[in-house]
Structures are given as C-alpha cells and as structure tokens.
Design a protein around this motif. Structure first.
Motif, PDB file in Angstrom:
ATOM      1  N   ASP A 171       0.862  -1.173   0.000  1.00 30.19           N
ATOM      2  CA  ASP A 171       0.000   0.000   0.000  1.00 30.19           C
ATOM      3  C   ASP A 171       0.904   1.230   0.000  1.00 30.19           C
ATOM      4  O   ASP A 171       1.799   1.348   0.839  1.00 30.19           O
ATOM      5  CB  ASP A 171      -0.878  -0.023   1.253  1.00 30.19           C
ATOM      6  CG  ASP A 171      -1.834   1.134   1.325  1.00 30.19           C
ATOM      7  OD1 ASP A 171      -1.354   2.288   1.489  1.00 30.19           O
ATOM      8  OD2 ASP A 171      -3.048   0.912   1.226  1.00 30.19           O
ATOM      9  N   ASP A 214       0.327   4.248   0.816  1.00 30.52           N
ATOM     10  CA  ASP A 214       0.149   5.173   1.940  1.00 30.52           C
ATOM     11  C   ASP A 214       0.789   4.675   3.230  1.00 30.52           C
ATOM     12  O   ASP A 214       1.447   5.421   3.933  1.00 30.52           O
ATOM     13  CB  ASP A 214      -1.338   5.442   2.179  1.00 30.52           C
ATOM     14  CG  ASP A 214      -1.979   6.181   1.018  1.00 30.52           C
ATOM     15  OD1 ASP A 214      -1.295   7.004   0.377  1.00 30.52           O
ATOM     16  OD2 ASP A 214      -3.167   5.923   0.747  1.00 30.52           O
ATOM     17  N   ASN A 215       0.571   3.405   3.556  1.00 34.63           N
ATOM     18  CA  ASN A 215       1.054   2.924   4.857  1.00 34.63           C
ATOM     19  C   ASN A 215       2.081   1.796   4.770  1.00 34.63           C
ATOM     20  O   ASN A 215       2.428   1.209   5.789  1.00 34.63           O
ATOM     21  CB  ASN A 215      -0.122   2.509   5.740  1.00 34.63           C
ATOM     22  CG  ASN A 215      -0.948   1.408   5.131  1.00 34.63           C
ATOM     23  OD1 ASN A 215      -0.461   0.630   4.317  1.00 34.63           O
ATOM     24  ND2 ASN A 215      -2.207   1.335   5.527  1.00 34.63           N
ATOM     25  N   GLN A 216       2.527   1.458   3.559  1.00 30.58           N
ATOM     26  CA  GLN A 216       3.599   0.481   3.340  1.00 30.58           C
ATOM     27  C   GLN A 216       3.260  -0.938   3.798  1.00 30.58           C
ATOM     28  O   GLN A 216       4.155  -1.733   4.068  1.00 30.58           O
ATOM     29  CB  GLN A 216       4.891   0.923   4.043  1.00 30.58           C
ATOM     30  CG  GLN A 216       5.288   2.370   3.825  1.00 30.58           C
ATOM     31  CD  GLN A 216       5.756   2.635   2.417  1.00 30.58           C
ATOM     32  OE1 GLN A 216       6.693   2.013   1.976  1.00 30.58           O
ATOM     33  NE2 GLN A 216       5.118   3.541   1.725  1.00 30.58           N
ATOM     34  N   THR A 217       1.971  -1.281   3.928  1.00 32.09           N
ATOM     35  CA  THR A 217       1.596  -2.626   4.351  1.00 32.09           C
ATOM     36  C   THR A 217       1.410  -3.542   3.143  1.00 32.09           C
ATOM     37  O   THR A 217       1.007  -3.099   2.072  1.00 32.09           O
ATOM     38  CB  THR A 217       0.298  -2.619   5.178  1.00 32.09           C
ATOM     39  OG1 THR A 217      -0.739  -2.015   4.395  1.00 32.09           O
ATOM     40  CG2 THR A 217       0.471  -1.863   6.476  1.00 32.09           C
ATOM     41  N   TYR A 267      -7.923   0.011  -5.378  1.00 36.42           N
ATOM     42  CA  TYR A 267      -6.642   0.645  -5.691  1.00 36.42           C
ATOM     43  C   TYR A 267      -6.563   0.932  -7.186  1.00 36.42           C
ATOM     44  O   TYR A 267      -7.201   0.266  -7.990  1.00 36.42           O
ATOM     45  CB  TYR A 267      -5.472  -0.263  -5.290  1.00 36.42           C
ATOM     46  CG  TYR A 267      -5.299  -0.376  -3.800  1.00 36.42           C
ATOM     47  CD1 TYR A 267      -4.362   0.413  -3.133  1.00 36.42           C
ATOM     48  CD2 TYR A 267      -6.078  -1.245  -3.049  1.00 36.42           C
ATOM     49  CE1 TYR A 267      -4.202   0.320  -1.763  1.00 36.42           C
ATOM     50  CE2 TYR A 267      -5.929  -1.344  -1.672  1.00 36.42           C
ATOM     51  CZ  TYR A 267      -4.992  -0.554  -1.040  1.00 36.42           C
ATOM     52  OH  TYR A 267      -4.838  -0.641   0.322  1.00 36.42           O
ATOM     53  N   TYR A 282       4.253  -0.422  -5.477  1.00 33.96           N
ATOM     54  CA  TYR A 282       3.290   0.261  -4.622  1.00 33.96           C
ATOM     55  C   TYR A 282       2.004   0.541  -5.393  1.00 33.96           C
ATOM     56  O   TYR A 282       2.042   0.921  -6.561  1.00 33.96           O
ATOM     57  CB  TYR A 282       3.868   1.594  -4.129  1.00 33.96           C
ATOM     58  CG  TYR A 282       5.093   1.421  -3.257  1.00 33.96           C
ATOM     59  CD1 TYR A 282       4.961   1.176  -1.903  1.00 33.96           C
ATOM     60  CD2 TYR A 282       6.365   1.483  -3.798  1.00 33.96           C
ATOM     61  CE1 TYR A 282       6.076   1.004  -1.101  1.00 33.96           C
ATOM     62  CE2 TYR A 282       7.494   1.319  -3.010  1.00 33.96           C
ATOM     63  CZ  TYR A 282       7.334   1.075  -1.658  1.00 33.96           C
ATOM     64  OH  TYR A 282       8.445   0.911  -0.871  1.00 33.96           O
ATOM     65  N   LYS A 313      -1.609   2.816  -5.200  1.00 32.63           N
ATOM     66  CA  LYS A 313      -2.271   3.936  -4.555  1.00 32.63           C
ATOM     67  C   LYS A 313      -3.769   3.649  -4.430  1.00 32.63           C
ATOM     68  O   LYS A 313      -4.367   3.049  -5.312  1.00 32.63           O
ATOM     69  CB  LYS A 313      -2.095   5.207  -5.380  1.00 32.63           C
ATOM     70  CG  LYS A 313      -0.680   5.697  -5.461  1.00 32.63           C
ATOM     71  CD  LYS A 313      -0.608   6.948  -6.303  1.00 32.63           C
ATOM     72  CE  LYS A 313       0.823   7.433  -6.462  1.00 32.63           C
ATOM     73  NZ  LYS A 313       0.892   8.630  -7.308  1.00 32.63           N
ATOM     74  N   THR A 314      -4.344   4.119  -3.330  1.00 34.50           N
ATOM     75  CA  THR A 314      -5.774   3.983  -3.129  1.00 34.50           C
ATOM     76  C   THR A 314      -6.501   4.728  -4.230  1.00 34.50           C
ATOM     77  O   THR A 314      -6.123   5.846  -4.598  1.00 34.50           O
ATOM     78  CB  THR A 314      -6.182   4.558  -1.762  1.00 34.50           C
ATOM     79  OG1 THR A 314      -5.400   3.929  -0.750  1.00 34.50           O
ATOM     80  CG2 THR A 314      -7.639   4.322  -1.476  1.00 34.50           C
TER      81      THR A 314
END
Length: 85
Positions: free
Chosen positions: A2, A4-7, A55, A72, A74-75
C-alpha cells in the motif's frame, strides 16, 4: 505494498500479457500473505499489469536480474456519486 502505509496487500492480481508475441498468451498470479509473488519469464524484462479492488491499476516493468522489486499501489479516489432525480 500500500503506497500510503507500506503494508502488504494480499490477493493483488499480477498479469503478464505476452499475447502480442508469436505463440504468446497471458498468465498471472496473485500476491501471498506477505504481499509477495513470483513467476518465471524468459525475457530481460516483463511488463505486467497490477490490479486490486479499491486501488488504482498500474503497469510496471519487472527486470529478470532484479529478484526483489517493491511495487506500490495507490488507493483509488472515487468521484462524487451521481444523483438521480
């Protein structure tokens, strides 16, 4: 991951389309519980399409000589819903 939060994202679709090549076809895989995926291809680089619900889909180039590449997503930003009167 993700953006935004690197999960890690589980179940992301990875599609490798070689249908334009002679005798080619498409194949794909999905990410595991750690957000990892793997497949074999016999090219120096492969262009893949990465997609996951919620996403933005994106194209990425994977290089055969780089075993660990981080991608990565993005939402997806949704616009205003249409109002029907």
């Amino acid at each position: 991951l993700d953006a935004d939060n690197q999960t890690p994202l589980v179940g992301v679709n990875i599609l490798y389309d070689i249908s334009s090549e002679r005798g080619g076809s498409s194949f794909g895989t999905v990410t595991n519980q750690k957000g990892e995926f793997a497949f074999e291809y016999n090219r120096v680089k492969a262009e893949v399409v990465i997609s996951f619900i919620g996403y933005e889909s994106k194209k990425a180039i994977l290089y055969a000589d780089q075993n660990n590449q981080t991608l990565y997503l993005k939402t997806e930003v949704l616009g205003e819903p249409p109002v029907v009167e």
